[in-house]
Each structure stands twice: as C-alpha cells, then as structure tokens.
Design a protein around this motif. Structure first.
Motif, PDB file in Angstrom:
ATOM      1  N   ASP A   7      64.967 -13.506 111.271  1.00  0.00           N
ATOM      2  CA  ASP A   7      64.424 -13.152 112.580  1.00  0.00           C
ATOM      3  C   ASP A   7      64.552 -14.319 113.554  1.00  0.00           C
ATOM      4  OD1 ASP A   7      63.122 -11.258 114.284  1.00  0.00           O
ATOM      5  OD2 ASP A   7      61.294 -12.450 114.118  1.00  0.00           O
ATOM      6  N   GLY A   8      65.192 -14.070 114.686  1.00  0.00           N
ATOM      7  CA  GLY A   8      65.445 -15.122 115.652  1.00  0.00           C
ATOM      8  C   GLY A   8      66.803 -15.775 115.508  1.00  0.00           C
ATOM      9  N   ARG A  13      71.353 -13.257 119.491  1.00  0.00           N
ATOM     10  CA  ARG A  13      70.156 -13.562 118.705  1.00  0.00           C
ATOM     11  C   ARG A  13      69.321 -12.293 118.553  1.00  0.00           C
ATOM     12  NH1 ARG A  13      67.119 -18.768 120.507  1.00  0.00           N
ATOM     13  NH2 ARG A  13      68.571 -19.733 119.041  1.00  0.00           N
ATOM     14  N   PHE A  42      65.688 -10.426 117.324  1.00  0.00           N
ATOM     15  CA  PHE A  42      64.261 -10.560 117.039  1.00  0.00           C
ATOM     16  C   PHE A  42      63.720  -9.213 116.582  1.00  0.00           C
ATOM     17  CE2 PHE A  42      65.122 -13.911 120.137  1.00  0.00           C
ATOM     18  CZ  PHE A  42      64.534 -15.013 119.528  1.00  0.00           C
ATOM     19  N   GLN A  43      63.373  -9.117 115.289  1.00  0.00           N
ATOM     20  CA  GLN A  43      62.816  -7.897 114.709  1.00  0.00           C
ATOM     21  C   GLN A  43      63.647  -6.678 115.134  1.00  0.00           C
ATOM     22  OE1 GLN A  43      58.528  -7.580 114.904  1.00  0.00           O
ATOM     23  NE2 GLN A  43      58.274  -9.793 115.011  1.00  0.00           N
ATOM     24  N   GLN A  44      64.947  -6.803 114.962  1.00  0.00           N
ATOM     25  CA  GLN A  44      65.892  -5.764 115.344  1.00  0.00           C
ATOM     26  C   GLN A  44      65.902  -4.641 114.306  1.00  0.00           C
ATOM     27  OE1 GLN A  44      68.129  -5.348 118.001  1.00  0.00           O
ATOM     28  NE2 GLN A  44      68.532  -3.387 117.011  1.00  0.00           N
ATOM     29  N   THR A  59      67.429  -7.563 110.478  1.00  0.00           N
ATOM     30  CA  THR A  59      66.695  -8.830 110.457  1.00  0.00           C
ATOM     31  C   THR A  59      65.684  -8.859 109.309  1.00  0.00           C
ATOM     32  OG1 THR A  59      65.112  -7.916 112.051  1.00  0.00           O
ATOM     33  CG2 THR A  59      66.915  -9.251 112.928  1.00  0.00           C
ATOM     34  N   ILE A 114      62.211 -11.176 108.081  1.00  0.00           N
ATOM     35  CA  ILE A 114      61.207 -12.157 108.487  1.00  0.00           C
ATOM     36  C   ILE A 114      60.902 -13.044 107.292  1.00  0.00           C
ATOM     37  CG2 ILE A 114      58.879 -12.501 109.360  1.00  0.00           C
ATOM     38  CD1 ILE A 114      59.095  -9.836 110.782  1.00  0.00           C
ATOM     39  N   LEU A 173      62.139 -22.039 120.692  1.00  0.00           N
ATOM     40  CA  LEU A 173      62.484 -20.683 121.102  1.00  0.00           C
ATOM     41  C   LEU A 173      61.568 -20.172 122.204  1.00  0.00           C
ATOM     42  CD1 LEU A 173      63.123 -19.026 117.624  1.00  0.00           C
ATOM     43  CD2 LEU A 173      64.816 -19.797 119.289  1.00  0.00           C
ATOM     44  N   ARG A 180      58.193 -20.109 122.002  1.00  0.00           N
ATOM     45  CA  ARG A 180      56.957 -19.535 121.476  1.00  0.00           C
ATOM     46  C   ARG A 180      55.905 -20.629 121.380  1.00  0.00           C
ATOM     47  NH1 ARG A 180      59.046 -15.620 116.533  1.00  0.00           N
ATOM     48  NH2 ARG A 180      60.503 -14.408 117.778  1.00  0.00           N
TER      49      ARG A 180
END
Length: 204
Positions: A83-84, A143, A145-147, A171, A173, A188, A190
């Motif tokens: 993820d990411g 990139r 993210f939680q795709q 993805t 985690i 990133l 966050r």
C-alpha cells in the motif's frame, strides 16, 4: 462470468470456463519442470532440509537466493503492491509450442486505463513442435493506496489457438512498524506518528 459485473475480477473465474475439445490442443503451454519448482520453493524461503521433505530426494537450495513468487513459469500473473507503492513489475515466462509446427502468435493485451502493460517481444514465431520462446510482461502504473483489484489479461493468438493468461494487480497492507515506517509515512504527507510510539494513542 464477466469481470465487468464481478468485483472480484480475475480472482472470481481465473482463465475462464474449460473447453474439453480445445484443451487437448492448446497451442502453447507454460511448461514448468521439477527444477523450476525447486527453485521456486528455495526462493520462497525453503532450506535444503525443508525442501527435501517435499521432494523426497537429494535436492538442495545451494546457490539459490530469495526471489519473487511470480518468477515461477506459471500461466498467470499477479502483482502484489505494498500500500502506497508503485504498480511496477516484470514477469519472465517461456512458452512451448504444442500446436502447429509453423505458427506465429501475436500478443493481445487488455488492461485498465491506469495501467500500462507491454509484452516484449509481442510476436512469437515457431518453426517446429516443442520449440520454446521466452517473453517478458512489463507492468507500469502509478502509486496505489488501498486499490481494489485491477484486472487485465494477455492473450496469444495465431488465428486458431487462443492462449489467455489472467493478470491482476492489487495492494497489500503490511504490518506497521512504528520505528521504521513513521518517516516513510511522513514523506507521503501523512501525520508523523513517531512521537506516539512510546505513549498511548490520544494520551498526553
């Protein structure tokens, strides 16, 4: 089953329904030898002791380093992206001609808009049965993210035989480590959680 109607995409139906008449004349096969599986197991963390429990012979993992599971010569492709991370990977495959002695196969790629998938070379020409040809499937994307699962496929076609391989990108985690991952999260954009690693979340 239709990937446009099933949110599980390729995980729901794999390579499709089996056609017994066409199955006896597939055109191309992804032929994996016993050594291919030995290399695969060693690359996944088996040592000589645990490997021999599977093979029952004197096989060893000497000289085989850890590697990706997708390196096995298997007729499907699965790209797991942390993820990411970026959706980038290369799959090396070898096919064996079991169809017409003289044949030329062209690669047909279906992929979602946010992925670029290429096959190199995109044309395979055979002159005899049993001949082998190698190719690389390259996946490139941004990139993720939680795709949700992204579904694609690669089909080799010679005018008679259709050799379809599913490809999925998804993805995962990974377990979060406060000491090593806080800096990465901060880069990133966050919140930096490093200051909370010794205290209670929400505490003073």
């Amino acid at each position: 089953m239709d990937p446009r109607k099933n949110e599980d995409a390729e995980f729901a139906y794999g390579s499709g329904h089996i056609n017994p008449l066409q199955a006896v004349n597939p055109g191309l096969v992804y032929d994996a030898s016993a050594q291919d599986y030995i290399t695969f197991l060693c690359a996944q963390g088996y040592n000589t002791t645990t490997l021999r429990q599977v093979t029952g012979d004197n096989s060893t993992c000497n000289g085989i380093s850890l590697g990706k599971a997708w390196n096995l010569n298997y007729p499907s492709f699965a790209l797991s992206v942390p993820d990411g991370g970026y959706a980038t990977g290369s799959f090396y495959r070898t096919v064996t001609n079991v169809g017409s002695p003289n044949s030329t196969y062209n690669a047909i790629v279906f992929s979602p808009a946010n992925l670029t998938i290429s096959v190199v070379p995109s044309t395979l020409t055979f002159s005899q049965v049993g001949e082998k040809k190698s190719f690389v499937v390259k996946v490139n994307g941004g990139r993720l993210f939680q795709q949700p699962i992204m579904s694609a496929c690669i089909t080799w076609f010679d005018g008679k035989h259709t050799v379809r391989s599913p490809l999925v990108v998804y993805t995962t985690i990974l377990p979060f480590d406060m000491d090593t991952d806080a800096t990465a999260l901060s880069s990133l954009g966050r919140p930096n959680l490093a200051h909370k690693k010794k205290g209670r979340i929400g505490g003073n």
